[in-house]
Design a protein around this motif. Structure first.
Motif, PDB file in Angstrom:
ATOM      1  N   ILE A  99       7.169 -87.946 -36.516  1.00  0.00           N
ATOM      2  CA  ILE A  99       7.800 -88.582 -37.688  1.00  0.00           C
ATOM      3  C   ILE A  99       8.600 -89.890 -36.805  1.00  0.00           C
ATOM      4  O   ILE A  99       9.261 -89.708 -35.791  1.00  0.00           O
ATOM      5  CB  ILE A  99       8.554 -87.882 -38.507  1.00  0.00           C
ATOM      6  CG1 ILE A  99       9.546 -86.879 -37.716  1.00  0.00           C
ATOM      7  CG2 ILE A  99       7.637 -87.061 -39.318  1.00  0.00           C
ATOM      8  CD1 ILE A  99      10.495 -86.247 -38.605  1.00  0.00           C
ATOM      9  N   GLY A 100       9.020 -90.811 -37.712  1.00  0.00           N
ATOM     10  CA  GLY A 100      10.110 -91.826 -37.491  1.00  0.00           C
ATOM     11  C   GLY A 100       9.545 -92.444 -36.050  1.00  0.00           C
ATOM     12  O   GLY A 100       8.502 -92.996 -36.033  1.00  0.00           O
ATOM     13  N   GLU A 101      10.584 -92.765 -35.167  1.00  0.00           N
ATOM     14  CA  GLU A 101      10.412 -93.577 -33.923  1.00  0.00           C
ATOM     15  C   GLU A 101       9.359 -93.245 -33.150  1.00  0.00           C
ATOM     16  O   GLU A 101       8.536 -93.841 -32.437  1.00  0.00           O
ATOM     17  CB  GLU A 101      11.783 -93.847 -33.263  1.00  0.00           C
ATOM     18  CG  GLU A 101      11.662 -94.940 -32.322  1.00  0.00           C
ATOM     19  CD  GLU A 101      11.432 -96.466 -32.982  1.00  0.00           C
ATOM     20  OE1 GLU A 101      10.876 -97.437 -32.375  1.00  0.00           O
ATOM     21  OE2 GLU A 101      11.851 -96.737 -34.086  1.00  0.00           O
ATOM     22  N   LYS A 102       9.503 -91.928 -33.088  1.00  0.00           N
ATOM     23  CA  LYS A 102       8.606 -90.920 -32.048  1.00  0.00           C
ATOM     24  C   LYS A 102       7.061 -91.160 -32.463  1.00  0.00           C
ATOM     25  O   LYS A 102       6.181 -91.641 -31.801  1.00  0.00           O
ATOM     26  CB  LYS A 102       8.758 -89.586 -32.301  1.00  0.00           C
ATOM     27  CG  LYS A 102       7.936 -88.671 -31.380  1.00  0.00           C
ATOM     28  CD  LYS A 102       8.374 -88.916 -29.598  1.00  0.00           C
ATOM     29  CE  LYS A 102       7.543 -88.000 -28.950  1.00  0.00           C
ATOM     30  NZ  LYS A 102       8.030 -88.081 -27.516  1.00  0.00           N
ATOM     31  N   ARG A 103       6.878 -91.528 -33.799  1.00  0.00           N
ATOM     32  CA  ARG A 103       5.320 -91.548 -34.285  1.00  0.00           C
ATOM     33  C   ARG A 103       4.891 -92.977 -33.648  1.00  0.00           C
ATOM     34  O   ARG A 103       3.835 -93.234 -33.506  1.00  0.00           O
ATOM     35  CB  ARG A 103       5.523 -91.311 -35.720  1.00  0.00           C
ATOM     36  CG  ARG A 103       4.091 -91.534 -36.372  1.00  0.00           C
ATOM     37  CD  ARG A 103       4.068 -91.403 -37.882  1.00  0.00           C
ATOM     38  NE  ARG A 103       2.714 -91.375 -38.181  1.00  0.00           N
ATOM     39  CZ  ARG A 103       1.817 -90.587 -38.735  1.00  0.00           C
ATOM     40  NH1 ARG A 103       2.553 -89.367 -39.067  1.00  0.00           N
ATOM     41  NH2 ARG A 103       0.640 -90.680 -39.284  1.00  0.00           N
ATOM     42  N   LYS A 104       5.911 -94.058 -33.846  1.00  0.00           N
ATOM     43  CA  LYS A 104       5.681 -95.325 -33.694  1.00  0.00           C
ATOM     44  C   LYS A 104       5.172 -95.636 -31.980  1.00  0.00           C
ATOM     45  O   LYS A 104       4.262 -96.080 -31.594  1.00  0.00           O
ATOM     46  CB  LYS A 104       6.708 -96.285 -33.938  1.00  0.00           C
ATOM     47  CG  LYS A 104       6.718 -96.574 -35.388  1.00  0.00           C
ATOM     48  CD  LYS A 104       7.971 -97.510 -35.545  1.00  0.00           C
ATOM     49  CE  LYS A 104       8.259 -97.617 -37.284  1.00  0.00           C
ATOM     50  NZ  LYS A 104       9.154 -98.432 -37.424  1.00  0.00           N
ATOM     51  N   GLN A 105       6.053 -94.680 -31.367  1.00  0.00           N
ATOM     52  CA  GLN A 105       5.945 -94.737 -29.936  1.00  0.00           C
ATOM     53  C   GLN A 105       4.503 -94.043 -29.478  1.00  0.00           C
ATOM     54  O   GLN A 105       3.866 -94.736 -28.753  1.00  0.00           O
ATOM     55  CB  GLN A 105       6.816 -93.845 -29.287  1.00  0.00           C
ATOM     56  CG  GLN A 105       8.276 -94.554 -29.343  1.00  0.00           C
ATOM     57  CD  GLN A 105       9.628 -93.638 -28.712  1.00  0.00           C
ATOM     58  OE1 GLN A 105       9.232 -92.488 -28.632  1.00  0.00           O
ATOM     59  NE2 GLN A 105      10.633 -94.474 -28.430  1.00  0.00           N
ATOM     60  N   LEU A 106       4.251 -93.024 -30.070  1.00  0.00           N
ATOM     61  CA  LEU A 106       3.145 -92.076 -29.835  1.00  0.00           C
ATOM     62  C   LEU A 106       1.748 -93.054 -30.230  1.00  0.00           C
ATOM     63  O   LEU A 106       0.930 -93.098 -29.450  1.00  0.00           O
ATOM     64  CB  LEU A 106       2.793 -90.769 -30.279  1.00  0.00           C
ATOM     65  CG  LEU A 106       4.099 -89.984 -29.749  1.00  0.00           C
ATOM     66  CD1 LEU A 106       4.051 -88.610 -30.652  1.00  0.00           C
ATOM     67  CD2 LEU A 106       3.657 -89.635 -28.232  1.00  0.00           C
ATOM     68  N   GLN A 107       1.926 -93.808 -31.200  1.00  0.00           N
ATOM     69  CA  GLN A 107       0.811 -94.581 -31.842  1.00  0.00           C
ATOM     70  C   GLN A 107       0.549 -95.808 -30.823  1.00  0.00           C
ATOM     71  O   GLN A 107      -0.625 -96.003 -30.632  1.00  0.00           O
ATOM     72  CB  GLN A 107       1.170 -95.380 -33.075  1.00  0.00           C
ATOM     73  CG  GLN A 107       1.039 -94.434 -34.606  1.00  0.00           C
ATOM     74  CD  GLN A 107       1.533 -95.024 -35.728  1.00  0.00           C
ATOM     75  OE1 GLN A 107       2.433 -96.001 -35.696  1.00  0.00           O
ATOM     76  NE2 GLN A 107       0.955 -94.363 -36.793  1.00  0.00           N
ATOM     77  N   SER A 108       1.478 -96.160 -30.248  1.00  0.00           N
ATOM     78  CA  SER A 108       1.113 -97.272 -29.284  1.00  0.00           C
ATOM     79  C   SER A 108       0.659 -96.892 -27.959  1.00  0.00           C
ATOM     80  O   SER A 108      -0.345 -97.316 -27.387  1.00  0.00           O
ATOM     81  CB  SER A 108       2.935 -97.902 -28.822  1.00  0.00           C
ATOM     82  OG  SER A 108       3.365 -98.451 -30.113  1.00  0.00           O
ATOM     83  N   ILE A 109       1.159 -95.600 -27.708  1.00  0.00           N
ATOM     84  CA  ILE A 109       0.415 -94.869 -26.589  1.00  0.00           C
ATOM     85  C   ILE A 109      -0.954 -94.660 -26.855  1.00  0.00           C
ATOM     86  O   ILE A 109      -1.682 -94.815 -25.698  1.00  0.00           O
ATOM     87  CB  ILE A 109       1.182 -93.440 -26.064  1.00  0.00           C
ATOM     88  CG1 ILE A 109       2.636 -94.218 -25.664  1.00  0.00           C
ATOM     89  CG2 ILE A 109       0.538 -92.900 -25.041  1.00  0.00           C
ATOM     90  CD1 ILE A 109       3.411 -92.897 -25.183  1.00  0.00           C
TER      91      ILE A 109
END
Length: 145
Positions: A99-109
């Motif tokens: 969720i949140g910022e961690k989700r965005k980071q993982l989406q980019s990865i």
């Protein structure tokens, strides 16, 4: 070229280890990381023999030299394929559960992983003769124009 492959056989292992660390699975599924590095280590001696790379072949009309695979090369391809399937699956699961910022980071990865996997399979397609050209003139270059 063999020197590049000496490092290349460890890329799937590094890929697995990185994914396990970034998704938080580092300690839980350690056997996958150990197994991946074990397979890479077993493949390494073959890189320097004709069993991995028979010789170089030239892709015309660009005069690009690429390896002609030996029998062990196909084992590496299977190892690579299984590894990237697992990595992409784990990253997808991690994105779904974050969720949140961690989700965005993982989406980019995940997107970066997908691009790297596509590049890897594009190279394998060239080595196996499915595609006769590389780089900007490859089938991907034609699709993107």
């Amino acid at each position: 070229l063999r020197g590049c492959y000496a490092f290349g056989v460890f890329l799937p292992s590094i890929f697995v280890q990185f994914t396990h660390q970034v998704t938080g699975l580092g300690r839980k599924n350690r056997e996958w990381v150990i197994s991946a590095y074990s397979i890479s280590t077993m493949l390494l001696p073959f890189v320097f023999t004709d069993l991995f790379i028979k010789r170089l072949q030239i892709i015309q009309p660009y005069h690009f030299r690429i390896s002609e695979p030996g029998p062990v090369y196909y084992l590496f391809l299977i190892f690579f394929s299984v590894t990237v399937y697992r990595v992409l699956f784990l990253m997808y699961q991690a994105v779904k559960n974050a969720i949140g910022e961690k989700r965005k980071q993982l989406q980019s990865i995940l997107v970066a992983h997908a691009v790297a996997v596509a590049a890897g399979f594009d190279y394998f397609a060239s080595v196996l003769g499915f595609v006769k050209s590389l780089g900007s003139q490859s089938h991907w270059g034609q699709v993107l124009k």
